[in-house]
Motif scaffolding. Structure first.
Motif, mmCIF file in Angstrom:
data_model
loop_
_atom_site.group_PDB
_atom_site.id
_atom_site.type_symbol
_atom_site.label_atom_id
_atom_site.label_comp_id
_atom_site.label_asym_id
_atom_site.label_seq_id
_atom_site.Cartn_x
_atom_site.Cartn_y
_atom_site.Cartn_z
ATOM 1 N N GLU A 175 -3.712 16.736 -4.093
ATOM 2 C CA GLU A 175 -2.555 17.611 -3.891
ATOM 3 C C GLU A 175 -1.255 16.841 -3.659
ATOM 4 O O GLU A 175 -0.201 17.289 -4.073
ATOM 5 N N ARG A 176 -1.335 15.703 -2.972
ATOM 6 C CA ARG A 176 -0.117 14.955 -2.678
ATOM 7 C C ARG A 176 0.018 13.698 -3.537
ATOM 8 O O ARG A 176 0.961 12.939 -3.357
ATOM 9 N N GLN A 177 -0.961 13.472 -4.418
ATOM 10 C CA GLN A 177 -0.945 12.301 -5.299
ATOM 11 C C GLN A 177 -0.896 10.986 -4.518
ATOM 12 O O GLN A 177 -0.251 10.012 -4.923
ATOM 13 N N VAL A 178 -1.566 10.974 -3.362
ATOM 14 C CA VAL A 178 -1.695 9.755 -2.575
ATOM 15 C C VAL A 178 -2.695 8.832 -3.256
ATOM 16 O O VAL A 178 -3.743 9.274 -3.727
ATOM 17 N N GLY A 179 -2.375 7.554 -3.336
ATOM 18 C CA GLY A 179 -3.319 6.565 -3.845
ATOM 19 C C GLY A 179 -4.153 6.012 -2.704
ATOM 20 O O GLY A 179 -3.616 5.719 -1.631
ATOM 21 N N VAL A 180 -5.454 5.862 -2.908
ATOM 22 C CA VAL A 180 -6.365 5.433 -1.832
ATOM 23 C C VAL A 180 -7.200 4.244 -2.298
ATOM 24 O O VAL A 180 -7.760 4.268 -3.398
ATOM 25 N N ILE A 181 -7.237 3.209 -1.467
ATOM 26 C CA ILE A 181 -8.219 2.130 -1.635
ATOM 27 C C ILE A 181 -9.283 2.362 -0.584
ATOM 28 O O ILE A 181 -9.018 2.277 0.621
ATOM 29 N N LEU A 182 -10.492 2.675 -1.006
ATOM 30 C CA LEU A 182 -11.594 3.010 -0.108
ATOM 31 C C LEU A 182 -12.569 1.840 -0.046
ATOM 32 O O LEU A 182 -13.321 1.593 -0.982
ATOM 33 N N ILE A 183 -12.534 1.114 1.073
ATOM 34 C CA ILE A 183 -13.430 -0.015 1.291
ATOM 35 C C ILE A 183 -14.641 0.499 2.055
ATOM 36 O O ILE A 183 -14.512 1.031 3.150
ATOM 37 N N THR A 184 -15.817 0.362 1.475
ATOM 38 C CA THR A 184 -17.009 0.898 2.119
ATOM 39 C C THR A 184 -18.257 0.174 1.639
ATOM 40 O O THR A 184 -18.254 -0.418 0.553
ATOM 41 N N HIS A 185 -19.315 0.210 2.480
ATOM 42 C CA HIS A 185 -20.602 -0.319 2.038
ATOM 43 C C HIS A 185 -21.546 0.808 1.645
ATOM 44 O O HIS A 185 -22.688 0.556 1.263
ATOM 45 N N ASP A 186 -21.089 2.053 1.747
ATOM 46 C CA ASP A 186 -21.925 3.224 1.465
ATOM 47 C C ASP A 186 -21.794 3.610 -0.003
ATOM 48 O O ASP A 186 -20.791 4.176 -0.434
#
Length: 567
Positions: free
Chosen positions: A202-213
C-alpha cells in the motif's frame, strides 16, 4: 530507478591477525513495494549488509569498496550528519535483539513519542496518540495501558513488537528488518509479516528481510539473495531460487529446513564447504546413570500449577490487579518422551517451565517427580531435584556469564552438587565439550569468542554436567539459523536416544515441534487447551485455537520437492 541499490559492496574489519572481509563484492537491489529476502548461515554477512546500509559499521570496520544508493544518490560516503538525516526518517531498521534496542529506564510511550517527534512535526499529544496507534497496529492488546509500562514488563515477543513499532514511527521508505520475527510465535509472526506486506503493497515501502526462517522467506518475499561466507552465491525471484536452487550451498540450506508435513529421524546437516560438526553423544552413555522410572510411566506430574503476577500495587487489596500467567495447569511427562509446549507469546509457557524447574514459586498446585511431591512454593525445591533437572535457556548470549571461562561455566553445576572434583571434574568438562563438537580446548576461551550456535552447545554441555534425568529446553533454537538449528536438534535427539533423557521442549516453531516431540500441549492465556500425540495434533487438531495456530504456520510450498526430499 531502484529504491535502494548496492553495487560491489565490500566491508572489512582490520584485526591483529590481518583483515577480515565480512562482505565481498555484494550486489542487490530493492524496488518500491518489493520485499527482498537475505538468507544464509550465521557469519554469512547478512547483518553486516544491513548495518552498512544504515551507516552503523562499528570502527575499525569500514566499507572498503562498492556503493550504496538511495533513490539514485550515493549514501555510502555520507558523513555522520548526512546519515542522521536519512537514518530513522527515510531508512529504518528493526534489530534482532529487543533487549538492546529499548531503553529500560523509559516507558514504551516515552520512547515512541521521542522517536516520532524527532522525525515528524507533531505535538506531544499527537505523537502520544500515534504511539498508541502503532502499539495496537503491531498486535499488542490494551495499547493505552501497555504504552505506559516499561520494557521489562513485556515478554520477549512483545518487546520485539515494540521495536517494530519504533521502526514504523516515521513512515520510512526503506525498512531493513534483521530477524524481525525470531522471538515471535506463529500468530504474532503472521501479524507482523502481514503488516510488512501491507506496508510494501500500500505504501510502496521497500523491505530487506534478513531471516533464517525459510518458511518466512517462501511466504513473504518477492526476491531472495543467498549468502555464504560474505559472498552472494545465488539471487533471483523467490519461487525460482527456492523451487530450483542452482548453487550447492542453496540446495544444502533448503534441505536443512524442518519439514512441516512429515516427521524425520534426524535433521540433515549442511555439508557444503566441509564444515559438518561431529557429535559423539553416544560415548556419554558409558557411565550415565539410567533412570529408575520405567520408560513410558509418568516421571513429572504437574497438578494444578497456578501463577499470578501483580500488575498494579495498592495498599487496599481491593484495588490491586493481578495477571494470571498460568491457570491450574495439569499434565504429565512420561519417562523417555519429549513433551512439547506451544502457544502464543505471553501464554504462560516459560512461566510454567520455570515453576517446574523451581525457578518461580507457584501460588497453587504441586509437581510430583518420580512419584515424590516437590514443593514449588516459597521454600523452593530440594537440592536433589535440582541435580536431576536441568534447563537450556532461549538466549545463549545472556545465559552464560561473560566473565567466566567456558570450562568454569560447564563445571559449575557439577561442582555445586559435589559430583566431581579435581582432575575428575576437569576430565568431565573436557569430555562434555568434546562430545558437543567444540573440543576440549574451547574450555580455555570466554563466551564472547563463540557464535550463537556454539554458545548454545556450551549451554547444553553445562546442562549435562550433573548427569540429569529431565531436561527443560526453553526455545533452544529460536535465535539460530537452520544449519546450526539442525546441529542442536540432532544433539537433543541423540541425548534422548542414548541417555534415555526425558524432555520438556518449548518452542513457537511448529515444524520443529513436529520433528522433536512425542506429545504436545497447547497453551492459551495461561490454560492448557489441548494435549495430544504429535502426529494426531498435526493431522487433526481438536481445539479451535490449535487449528488457528496450524493455519498460520508458514508453508514451504515454494521450496523444491527435490531439495526437501534430501532430508
Amino acid at each position: 530507478m531502484a529504491l535502494l541499490g548496492i553495487e560491489g559492496l565490500t566491508v572489512e574489519f582490520p584485526t591483529r591477525r590481518g583483515t577480515f572481509v565480512a562482505v565481498k563484492d555484494a550486489d542487490l537491489t530493492v524496488e518500491p513495494g518489493q520485499i527482498h529476502g537475505l538468507v544464509g548461515e550465521s557469519g554469512a554477512g547478512k547483518s553486516t549488509i544491513g548495518a552498512a546500509i544504515m551507516g552503523l559499521i562499528d570502527p575499525p570496520g569500514r566499507i572498503a569498496g562498492g556503493t550504496i544508493r538511495f533513490r539514485g544518490d550515493a549514501i555510502s560516503g555520507l558523513d555522520a550528519k548526512g546519515m542522521r538525516a536519512l537514518r530513522g526518517r527515510k531508512i529504518s531498521m528493526i534489530f534482532q535483539d529487543p533487549l538492546t534496542s529499548l531503553n529500560p529506564l523509559y516507558t514504551v510511550r516515552q520512547q515512541l513519542v521521542e522517536t516520532i517527534r524527532l522525525h515528524l512535526d507533531l505535538s506531544e499529544t499527537e505523537a502520544s496518540a500515534r504511539a498508541v496507534e502503532l502499539i495496537e497496529r503491531v498486535g499488542i492488546a490494551d495499547p493505552e495501558t501497555r504504552a505506559d509500562q516499561y520494557p521489562h514488563q513485556f515478554s520477549g515477543g512483545m518487546r520485539q513488537r515494540v521495536v517494530i513499532a519504533l521502526a514504523l514511527c516515521s513512515d520510512p521508505d526503506v525498512i531493513v528488518a534483521d530477524e524481525p520475527t525470531t522471538a515471535l510465535d506463529v500468530s504474532i509472526q503472521a501479524q507482523i509479516l502481514d503488516l510488512i506486506k501491507e506496508l510494501a503493497r500500500e505504501r510502496q515501502v521497500g523491505v530487506i528481510l534478513i531471516t533464517h526462517d525459510m518458511g518466512v522467506i517462501a511466504d513473504t518475499t518477492d526476491v531472495v539473495t543467498v549468502m555464504y561466507r560474505g559472498e552472494v552465491v545465488e539471487s533471483g525471484p523467490t519461487r525460482e531460487v527456492l523451487g530450483n536452487p542452482q548453487h550447492p550451498y542453496s540446495q544444502s540450506l533448503i534441505a536443512a529446513v524442518p519439514r512441516p508435513d512429515v516427521k524425520l529421524g534426524r535433521f540433515p546437516l549442511i555439508g557444503y564447504g566441509g564444515r559438518v560438526t561431529e557429535f559423539r553423544i553416544a560415548d556419554l552413555a558409558r557411565d550415565w546413570p539410567m533412570p529408575e522410572t520405567p520408560r513410558g510411566t509418568p516421571l513429572v506430574e504437574v497438578d494444578g500449577l497456578t501463577k499470578q503476577f501483580q500488575t498494579r500495587r495498592a495498599i487496599r487489596a481491593s484495588r490491586r490487579r493481578y495477571l494470571t500467567a498460568v491457570d491450574a495447569a495439569r499434565f504429565e511427562i512420561r519417562q523417555g518422551e519429549v513433551f512439547g509446549l506451544v502457544g502464543e507469546s505471553g501464554s504462560g509457557k516459560s512461566t510454567l517451565a520455570r515453576m517446574i524447574a523451581g525457578l518461580f514459586p507457584s501460588d497453587e498446585g504441586d509437581v510430583r517427580y518420580a512419584g515424590r511431591s516437590i514443593n514449588t512454593g516459597r521454600r523452593g525445591v530440594p537440592d536433589w531435584y535440582r541435580r536431576d533437572i536441568q534447563m537450556i535457556f532461549q538466549d545463549p548470549f545472556s545465559s552464560l556469564n561473560p566473565r567466566m571461562r567456558v570450562d568454569a561455566i560447564v563445571a559449575e553445576p557439577a561442582r555445586h552438587h559435589g559430583l566431581f572434583t579435581g582432575s575428575a571434574l576437569r576430565q568431565r568438562v573436557a569430555e562434555l565439550l568434546d562430545r558437543v563438537g567444540l573440543g576440549a580446548d574451547a574450555g580455555l576461551k570466554y563466551p564472547h569468542e563463540f557464535s550463537g550456535g556454539q554458545r548454545q552447545r556450551i549451554s547444553i554441555a553445562r546442562a549435562l554436567a550433573t548427569q540429569p534425568k529431565f531436561l527443560i529446553c526453553d526455545e533452544p533454537t529460536s535465535a539460530l539459523d537452520v544449519s546450526i538449528q539442525a546441529q542442536i536438534l540432532n544433539i537433543l535427539k541423540d541425548l534422548q536416544d542414548h541417555l534415555n533423557l526425558t524432555m520438556l521442549f518449548i518452542s513457537h516453531d511448529l515444524p520443529v515441534v513436529r520433528q522433536m516431540c512425542d506429545r504436545v500441549g497447547v497453551m492459551k492465556d495461561g490454560k492448557l487447551v489441548e494435549i495430544a500425540a504429535t502426529e494426531d495434533l498435526f493431522a487433526a487438531p481438536g481445539h479451535d485455537y490449535t487449528r488457528h495456530l496450524m493455519s498460520l504456520m508458514p508453508r514451504l510450498d515454494g521450496l523444491s520437492d527435490t531439495a526437501l526430499q534430501r532430508a
